[in-house]
Design a protein around this motif. Structure first.
Motif, PDB file in Angstrom:
ATOM      1  N   GLU A 199       2.090 -11.900   2.490  1.00  9.22           N
ATOM      2  CA  GLU A 199       3.351 -11.252   2.094  1.00  9.22           C
ATOM      3  C   GLU A 199       3.431  -9.824   2.630  1.00  9.22           C
ATOM      4  OE1 GLU A 199       3.241 -11.681  -2.121  1.00  9.22           O
ATOM      5  OE2 GLU A 199       4.035 -13.739  -2.096  1.00  9.22           O
ATOM      6  N   ALA A 200       2.299  -9.118   2.631  1.00  5.86           N
ATOM      7  CA  ALA A 200       2.291  -7.745   3.141  1.00  5.86           C
ATOM      8  C   ALA A 200       2.585  -7.718   4.636  1.00  5.86           C
ATOM      9  CB  ALA A 200       0.941  -7.088   2.855  1.00  5.86           C
ATOM     10  N   LEU A 201       2.112  -8.713   5.361  1.00  8.11           N
ATOM     11  CA  LEU A 201       2.364  -8.782   6.801  1.00  8.11           C
ATOM     12  C   LEU A 201       3.836  -9.072   7.100  1.00  8.11           C
ATOM     13  CD1 LEU A 201      -0.757 -10.837   7.968  1.00  8.11           C
ATOM     14  CD2 LEU A 201      -0.359  -8.403   8.308  1.00  8.11           C
ATOM     15  N   ASP A 202       4.548  -9.626   6.118  1.00  9.79           N
ATOM     16  CA  ASP A 202       5.920 -10.068   6.359  1.00  9.79           C
ATOM     17  C   ASP A 202       6.944  -8.955   6.212  1.00  9.79           C
ATOM     18  OD1 ASP A 202       7.592 -12.291   7.019  1.00  9.79           O
ATOM     19  OD2 ASP A 202       8.320 -12.309   4.952  1.00  9.79           O
TER      20      ASP A 202
ATOM     21  N   GLY B 271      -2.439  -4.211  -0.376  1.00 11.31           N
ATOM     22  CA  GLY B 271      -1.793  -3.019  -0.921  1.00 11.31           C
ATOM     23  C   GLY B 271      -1.742  -1.872   0.064  1.00 11.31           C
ATOM     24  N   LEU B 272      -2.804  -1.735   0.863  1.00  4.73           N
ATOM     25  CA  LEU B 272      -2.837  -0.657   1.850  1.00  4.73           C
ATOM     26  C   LEU B 272      -1.863  -0.920   2.996  1.00  4.73           C
ATOM     27  CD1 LEU B 272      -6.657   0.088   1.878  1.00  4.73           C
ATOM     28  CD2 LEU B 272      -4.817   1.614   1.117  1.00  4.73           C
ATOM     29  N   ILE B 273      -1.665  -2.186   3.353  1.00  9.16           N
ATOM     30  CA  ILE B 273      -0.656  -2.500   4.375  1.00  9.16           C
ATOM     31  C   ILE B 273       0.729  -2.096   3.874  1.00  9.16           C
ATOM     32  CG2 ILE B 273       0.561  -4.381   5.543  1.00  9.16           C
ATOM     33  CD1 ILE B 273      -2.130  -5.815   5.829  1.00  9.16           C
TER      34      ILE B 273
ATOM     35  N   VAL C  44       7.729   2.728  -3.074  1.00 13.07           N
ATOM     36  CA  VAL C  44       6.351   3.049  -2.685  1.00 13.07           C
ATOM     37  C   VAL C  44       6.272   4.527  -2.310  1.00 13.07           C
ATOM     38  CG1 VAL C  44       4.497   2.624  -1.016  1.00 13.07           C
ATOM     39  CG2 VAL C  44       5.831   0.702  -1.902  1.00 13.07           C
ATOM     40  N   GLN C  45       5.362   5.235  -2.925  1.00  9.38           N
ATOM     41  CA  GLN C  45       5.135   6.646  -2.614  1.00  9.38           C
ATOM     42  C   GLN C  45       3.787   6.766  -1.894  1.00  9.38           C
ATOM     43  OE1 GLN C  45       7.390   9.077  -3.116  1.00  9.38           O
ATOM     44  NE2 GLN C  45       8.761   7.454  -3.860  1.00  9.38           N
ATOM     45  N   PRO C  46       3.799   6.769  -0.561  1.00  7.58           N
ATOM     46  CA  PRO C  46       2.526   6.790   0.171  1.00  7.58           C
ATOM     47  C   PRO C  46       1.813   8.130   0.045  1.00  7.58           C
ATOM     48  CG  PRO C  46       4.352   7.015   1.699  1.00  7.58           C
ATOM     49  CD  PRO C  46       4.953   6.734   0.355  1.00  7.58           C
TER      50      PRO C  46
END
Length: 400
Positions: free
Chosen positions: A90-93, A136-138, A103-105
């Motif tokens: 899902e993260a790759l998508d 999560g990191l992606i 998301v607050q990087p």
């Protein structure tokens, strides 16, 4: 009692052949595998070599993963690794959706540290740890890269994608590995990094090596070398060039093209003499030691098992070598020793592969097939042999 020998690759080949209503002779003719070799492999009298596996997959138009039985779904479930795959997918998508407002990087320096930590975890054989953190990191890195739109941001995201590729590859999810590589290339292009582009071609070539598509793999090696010609001269570039030659050597060896394999090895050795040990440059472990390790692999791929075992003489693995690479090496040595009928030595090498990186060894097809090849002669091996099989099929992933 362990279950592996009842489901070795030969058993799978027989089932896949019968599903296509082929006789053993027809399958031998279709795949180009000598009839005697084919029948003995099906029967489990001899272990399936990567060359035979690739020929069988090509002849029957199958994925190599289908032939070797990957991913090992039941074991992944028992080790609670299967639940980590979907979040990665899902993260790759979400790569092209831009910054996520929810998301607050963190600062890029912190993300870089995490990217480095992921690479270290994989090289240490801590696959579950890397798999648990990478999705999560992606997601965080994707938002950071789109927000900053800087070279550094895209290259950090590319590193996260590379770890997703590493995890998927080691756990046997070839489709996910290819998707992660495509994302890595996408990010690397935005970071305009020719060296990373060359490394992408190397990793892509390895996917075709595993699929038994050696001609395509060699073309990708050639493309990678051409890509690297666009990069400025540097030790970093030389390391990736050398690693591409090592990949090309194994590719040619598995295709039984000895001249090309030795030519690639010779060029890699020349480059390693210049770079020295470069273990942490893109974590490719390139250097004189890796050239010697690859020589063992290439000789084994050429079915020159005695020469492969001989090439391990006086080969000392450095203490600071990545545990994952050390484990892979001992798995290759175990296979060569098995074919030279050094059964006790082969089993000891399997134990060394497990000791170096237990999670990786458990899901390594060479470890499993070598173990299955040794099983018929287990009475000549230590009592601990059967417990090793129990460990392979148990839900721990740790050294018993």
């Amino acid at each position: 009692m362990h279950a592996l020998p009842e489901d070795h690759i030969g058993v799978r080949m027989a089932r896949l052949r019968r599903e296509r209503h082929l006789t053993q002779k027809a399958a031998s003719d279709l795949t180009g595998i000598p009839y005697s070799t084919y029948t003995k492999t099906e029967q489990g009298v001899i272990a399936a070599t990567p060359h035979v596996i690739a020929a069988f997959a090509r002849g029957l138009r199958l994925e190599v993963a289908t032939v070797v039985g990957q991913p090992y779904a039941e074991d992944l479930r028992a080790d609670e690794l299967d639940v980590l795959i979907r979040p990665i997918r899902e993260a790759l998508d979400i790569y092209d959706l831009g910054a996520d407002p929810d998301v607050q990087p963190r600062r890029l320096e912190e993300l870089d540290d995490d990217a480095e930590a992921l690479l270290v975890s994989v090289r240490a054989g801590k696959i579950k740890k890397a798999a648990s953190n990478v999705a999560g990191l992606i997601e965080e890195g994707t938002t950071a890269a789109h927000s900053l739109n800087s070279t550094e941001g895209w290259l950090t995201l590319a590193s996260f994608y590379r770890t997703a590729y590493d995890v998927a590859t080691k756990l046997g999810f070839s489709d996910l590995a290819q998707l992660a590589l495509a994302r890595m290339d996408w990010a690397a292009q935005r970071g305009s990094d020719a060296v990373l582009g060359g490394m992408y071609q190397y990793l892509r070539a390895l996917t075709y090596l595993r699929e038994g598509k050696f001609e395509i793999g060699q073309r990708l090696v050639t493309r990678g070398l051409a890509t690297l010609q666009q990069a400025d001269e540097s030790r970093e570039r030389d390391v990736v060039v050398g690693q591409l030659h090592l990949g090309g050597a194994v590719m040619a060896g598995r295709a039984h093209d000895e001249n090309k394999a030795l030519s690639h090895l010779g060029e890699a050795e020349r480059i390693a003499g210049t770079t020295g040990e470069a273990i942490k440059v893109h974590y490719l472990t390139f250097g004189p030691t890796n050239v010697r390790v690859h020589r063992v692999s290439v000789l084994a791929e050429l079915d020159q098992y005695g020469e492969a075992v001989e090439a391990t003489g006086n080969l000392a693995i450095p203490e600071d070598w990545p545990k994952s690479r050390t484990s892979h090496h001992y798995a290759e040595v175990a296979r060569a020793q098995m074919w030279t009928n050094d059964l006790e030595g082969s089993f000891k090498s399997l134990l060394q592969a497990r000791r170096a990186a237990p999670q990786q060894a458990k899901y390594h097809p060479t470890v499993r097939e070598t173990y299955a090849g040794l099983e018929a002669a287990h009475r000549r091996l230590p009592e601990s042999f059967l417990s090793f099989g129990s460990w392979l099929s148990a839900g721990t992933g740790q050294v018993a």
